[in-house]
Design a protein around this motif. Structure first.
Motif, PDB file in Angstrom:
ATOM      1  N   ALA A 168       0.822  -1.208   0.000  1.00 56.47           N
ATOM      2  CA  ALA A 168       0.000   0.000   0.000  1.00 56.47           C
ATOM      3  C   ALA A 168       0.856   1.258   0.000  1.00 56.47           C
ATOM      4  O   ALA A 168       0.525   2.249  -0.657  1.00 56.47           O
ATOM      5  N   MET A 169       1.956   1.232   0.738  1.00 57.99           N
ATOM      6  CA  MET A 169       2.857   2.379   0.757  1.00 57.99           C
ATOM      7  C   MET A 169       3.404   2.668  -0.640  1.00 57.99           C
ATOM      8  O   MET A 169       3.464   3.819  -1.086  1.00 57.99           O
ATOM      9  N   PHE A 170       3.808   1.611  -1.359  1.00 59.32           N
ATOM     10  CA  PHE A 170       4.283   1.775  -2.729  1.00 59.32           C
ATOM     11  C   PHE A 170       3.165   2.336  -3.613  1.00 59.32           C
ATOM     12  O   PHE A 170       3.381   3.293  -4.373  1.00 59.32           O
ATOM     13  N   TRP A 171       1.982   1.725  -3.545  1.00 66.49           N
ATOM     14  CA  TRP A 171       0.875   2.130  -4.410  1.00 66.49           C
ATOM     15  C   TRP A 171       0.448   3.576  -4.154  1.00 66.49           C
ATOM     16  O   TRP A 171       0.274   4.350  -5.094  1.00 66.49           O
ATOM     17  N   ILE A 172       0.268   3.926  -2.881  1.00 63.80           N
ATOM     18  CA  ILE A 172      -0.205   5.264  -2.534  1.00 63.80           C
ATOM     19  C   ILE A 172       0.839   6.317  -2.883  1.00 63.80           C
ATOM     20  O   ILE A 172       0.527   7.378  -3.445  1.00 63.80           O
ATOM     21  N   THR A 173       2.085   6.040  -2.562  1.00 64.98           N
ATOM     22  CA  THR A 173       3.145   7.003  -2.860  1.00 64.98           C
ATOM     23  C   THR A 173       3.292   7.198  -4.367  1.00 64.98           C
ATOM     24  O   THR A 173       3.442   8.334  -4.853  1.00 64.98           O
ATOM     25  N   LYS A 174       3.240   6.114  -5.115  1.00 63.59           N
ATOM     26  CA  LYS A 174       3.328   6.202  -6.575  1.00 63.59           C
ATOM     27  C   LYS A 174       2.198   7.053  -7.137  1.00 63.59           C
ATOM     28  O   LYS A 174       2.415   7.896  -8.029  1.00 63.59           O
ATOM     29  N   ALA A 175       0.979   6.864  -6.618  1.00 59.56           N
ATOM     30  CA  ALA A 175      -0.160   7.653  -7.082  1.00 59.56           C
ATOM     31  C   ALA A 175      -0.041   9.115  -6.676  1.00 59.56           C
ATOM     32  O   ALA A 175      -0.548  10.011  -7.377  1.00 59.56           O
ATOM     33  N   ALA A 176       0.623   9.372  -5.553  1.00 59.92           N
ATOM     34  CA  ALA A 176       0.738  10.747  -5.043  1.00 59.92           C
ATOM     35  C   ALA A 176       1.792  11.567  -5.778  1.00 59.92           C
ATOM     36  O   ALA A 176       1.665  12.799  -5.878  1.00 59.92           O
ATOM     37  N   LEU A 177       2.827  10.922  -6.289  1.00 65.11           N
ATOM     38  CA  LEU A 177       3.975  11.652  -6.848  1.00 65.11           C
ATOM     39  C   LEU A 177       3.602  12.694  -7.900  1.00 65.11           C
ATOM     40  O   LEU A 177       4.147  13.809  -7.867  1.00 65.11           O
ATOM     41  N   PRO A 178       2.710  12.399  -8.836  1.00 65.47           N
ATOM     42  CA  PRO A 178       2.388  13.424  -9.834  1.00 65.47           C
ATOM     43  C   PRO A 178       1.769  14.692  -9.252  1.00 65.47           C
ATOM     44  O   PRO A 178       1.760  15.739  -9.913  1.00 65.47           O
ATOM     45  N   HIS A 179       1.259  14.608  -8.035  1.00 65.45           N
ATOM     46  CA  HIS A 179       0.583  15.747  -7.412  1.00 65.45           C
ATOM     47  C   HIS A 179       1.491  16.520  -6.460  1.00 65.45           C
ATOM     48  O   HIS A 179       1.115  17.614  -6.015  1.00 65.45           O
ATOM     49  N   LEU A 180       2.648  15.977  -6.134  1.00 70.57           N
ATOM     50  CA  LEU A 180       3.534  16.606  -5.154  1.00 70.57           C
ATOM     51  C   LEU A 180       4.464  17.594  -5.844  1.00 70.57           C
ATOM     52  O   LEU A 180       5.160  17.255  -6.797  1.00 70.57           O
ATOM     53  N   LYS A 181       4.492  18.816  -5.333  1.00 73.18           N
ATOM     54  CA  LYS A 181       5.324  19.877  -5.891  1.00 73.18           C
ATOM     55  C   LYS A 181       6.566  20.070  -5.025  1.00 73.18           C
ATOM     56  O   LYS A 181       6.643  19.546  -3.908  1.00 73.18           O
ATOM     57  N   PRO A 182       7.565  20.795  -5.524  1.00 75.40           N
ATOM     58  CA  PRO A 182       8.723  21.099  -4.686  1.00 75.40           C
ATOM     59  C   PRO A 182       8.293  21.693  -3.341  1.00 75.40           C
ATOM     60  O   PRO A 182       7.417  22.561  -3.293  1.00 75.40           O
ATOM     61  N   GLY A 183       8.871  21.208  -2.280  1.00 73.89           N
ATOM     62  CA  GLY A 183       8.478  21.619  -0.930  1.00 73.89           C
ATOM     63  C   GLY A 183       7.533  20.654  -0.263  1.00 73.89           C
ATOM     64  O   GLY A 183       7.287  20.755   0.942  1.00 73.89           O
ATOM     65  N   SER A 184       7.001  19.698  -1.034  1.00 68.66           N
ATOM     66  CA  SER A 184       6.133  18.673  -0.453  1.00 68.66           C
ATOM     67  C   SER A 184       6.957  17.678   0.352  1.00 68.66           C
ATOM     68  O   SER A 184       8.176  17.559   0.164  1.00 68.66           O
ATOM     69  N   THR A 185       6.271  16.941   1.215  1.00 72.55           N
ATOM     70  CA  THR A 185       6.977  15.991   2.072  1.00 72.55           C
ATOM     71  C   THR A 185       6.215  14.679   2.184  1.00 72.55           C
ATOM     72  O   THR A 185       4.989  14.654   2.119  1.00 72.55           O
ATOM     73  N   ILE A 186       6.981  13.607   2.356  1.00 67.40           N
ATOM     74  CA  ILE A 186       6.433  12.284   2.631  1.00 67.40           C
ATOM     75  C   ILE A 186       7.013  11.824   3.961  1.00 67.40           C
ATOM     76  O   ILE A 186       8.231  11.888   4.163  1.00 67.40           O
ATOM     77  N   VAL A 187       6.142  11.388   4.862  1.00 67.59           N
ATOM     78  CA  VAL A 187       6.590  10.890   6.165  1.00 67.59           C
ATOM     79  C   VAL A 187       6.043   9.480   6.337  1.00 67.59           C
ATOM     80  O   VAL A 187       4.833   9.258   6.274  1.00 67.59           O
ATOM     81  N   ASN A 188       6.927   8.523   6.537  1.00 64.14           N
ATOM     82  CA  ASN A 188       6.551   7.124   6.698  1.00 64.14           C
ATOM     83  C   ASN A 188       6.716   6.689   8.151  1.00 64.14           C
ATOM     84  O   ASN A 188       7.684   7.073   8.812  1.00 64.14           O
ATOM     85  N   THR A 189       5.793   5.879   8.627  1.00 69.26           N
ATOM     86  CA  THR A 189       5.891   5.350   9.989  1.00 69.26           C
ATOM     87  C   THR A 189       6.590   4.002   9.952  1.00 69.26           C
ATOM     88  O   THR A 189       6.042   3.012   9.483  1.00 69.26           O
ATOM     89  N   SER A 190       7.824   3.986  10.447  1.00 67.00           N
ATOM     90  CA  SER A 190       8.563   2.737  10.613  1.00 67.00           C
ATOM     91  C   SER A 190       8.383   2.294  12.066  1.00 67.00           C
ATOM     92  O   SER A 190       7.293   2.457  12.620  1.00 67.00           O
ATOM     93  N   SER A 191       9.427   1.792  12.708  1.00 67.56           N
ATOM     94  CA  SER A 191       9.272   1.287  14.078  1.00 67.56           C
ATOM     95  C   SER A 191      10.630   0.884  14.632  1.00 67.56           C
ATOM     96  O   SER A 191      11.570   0.603  13.869  1.00 67.56           O
ATOM     97  N   ILE A 192      10.716   0.797  15.942  1.00 65.76           N
ATOM     98  CA  ILE A 192      11.896   0.194  16.562  1.00 65.76           C
ATOM     99  C   ILE A 192      12.055  -1.247  16.102  1.00 65.76           C
ATOM    100  O   ILE A 192      13.152  -1.809  16.112  1.00 65.76           O
ATOM    101  N   GLN A 193      10.946  -1.854  15.651  1.00 64.77           N
ATOM    102  CA  GLN A 193      11.001  -3.226  15.154  1.00 64.77           C
ATOM    103  C   GLN A 193      11.923  -3.348  13.939  1.00 64.77           C
ATOM    104  O   GLN A 193      12.390  -4.447  13.624  1.00 64.77           O
TER     105      GLN A 193
END
Length: 297
Positions: A168-193
């Motif tokens: 889902a992270m791959f799919w959503i991020t791929k779909a979002a890229l055409p809409h993101l302009k310079p200055g946009s940000t992506i924040v992913n939730t990883s874990s101590i795991q």
């Protein structure tokens, strides 16, 4: 409730394991069913306009860390879209109420992110209804503790964990890229795991390590477009996922093995997500913030 305007002992800022009854709840878990409801910053987070006019999409935004981030972003001036499972409608509507209470537009998108078409559609709907997209938070995740480790992880569970946490992270991020302009940000939730995997969460831990590598690689790819990508790596955080996916003994002691001696609260994670989404972190990309109550990662 913690007052974040004064210095406090972090060991006692929130209740410790003595307040955790070990009671489990039905998956996917509703906030109101938890024996001790988390703090999402409802009464403590104070914004200062750091995200004025921005448009944010948060997966898993109905409860836990996602709700805390939605509250913080809206109080910083952003309009917010949240994605959640249909069975989490009650929690989602409470998050919507809190975002609207902050004077910002809220969009609730129910569905299952294991479906690629839904992932594509939810991005387009966010852009259409909020008027753009500046911040993407890939936060939704699934886990199910298996005491027997690898031997007890079925192909069905493996498929659900990997599709929810990675595909889902791959799919959503791929779909979002055409809409993101310079200055946009992506924040992913990883874990101590990602650094210190628990045997009973082997499949989940594997995806969290993958999320961190995805973050580092994508950050290098998107730097030339002026888009930053970072990750937050929480330790044990008290969310509905915990009593909904762990046995009573683990719920009862959850977070007690950290140096601070307690689980963290979603409200304690939100400032890291705000930092990565704001211009204050303009020279930070491909990096991580680790918030684990002192556990080394």
């Amino acid at each position: 409730m913690a007052d974040q305007t004064t210095n406090q002992d972090p060991r006692s800022q929130y209740p410790g394991t003595e307040a955790q009854t070990g009671e489990t709840i039905e998956h996917p878990g509703r906030t109101e069913d938890m024996p001790q409801e988390p703090d999402h910053g409802e009464h403590t987070y104070r914004g200062s306009g750091r995200l004025d006019g921005r448009k944010a999409l948060i997966t898993g935004g109905d409860s836990g860390i996602g709700r805390a981030v939605a509250i913080a972003y809206s109080r910083e001036g952003a309009d917010v879209a949240i994605v959640y499972l249909p069975e989490e409608e009650d929690d989602a509507q409470e998050t919507v109420r809190l975002v609207q209470e902050a004077g910002r537009k809220a969009l609730a998108i129910p569905g299952d992110i294991r479906d690629e078409q839904f992932c594509t559609d939810l991005v387009q709907r966010t852009v259409d209804e909020l008027g753009g997209l500046d911040i993407l938070v890939n936060n939704a995740a699934f886990q199910m503790n298996q005491a027997g480790g690898l031997a007890d992880i079925t192909t069905e569970q493996l498929d659900r964990v990997f599709k929810t946490n990675l595909y889902a992270m791959f799919w959503i991020t791929k779909a979002a890229l055409p809409h993101l302009k310079p200055g946009s940000t992506i924040v992913n939730t990883s874990s101590i795991q990602a650094f210190d995997p628990s045997p009973g969460l082997l499949d989940y831990a594997t995806t969290k390590a993958g999320i961190l590598n995805f973050t580092k690689g994508l950050a290098q790819q998107l730097a030339e477009q002026g888009i930053r990508v970072n990750a937050v790596c929480p330790g044990p955080i008290w969310t509905p996922l915990i009593p909904a996916t762990m046995d009573e003994e683990k719920v009862d002691s959850f977070g007690g093995d950290t140096p601070l001696g307690r689980a963290g609260q979603p409200a304690e994670m939100a400032p890291a997500f705000v930092f990565f989404a704001s211009q204050e972190s303009s020279y930070v990309t491909g990096d991580r913030i680790v918030a684990t109550g002192g556990k080394l990662a």
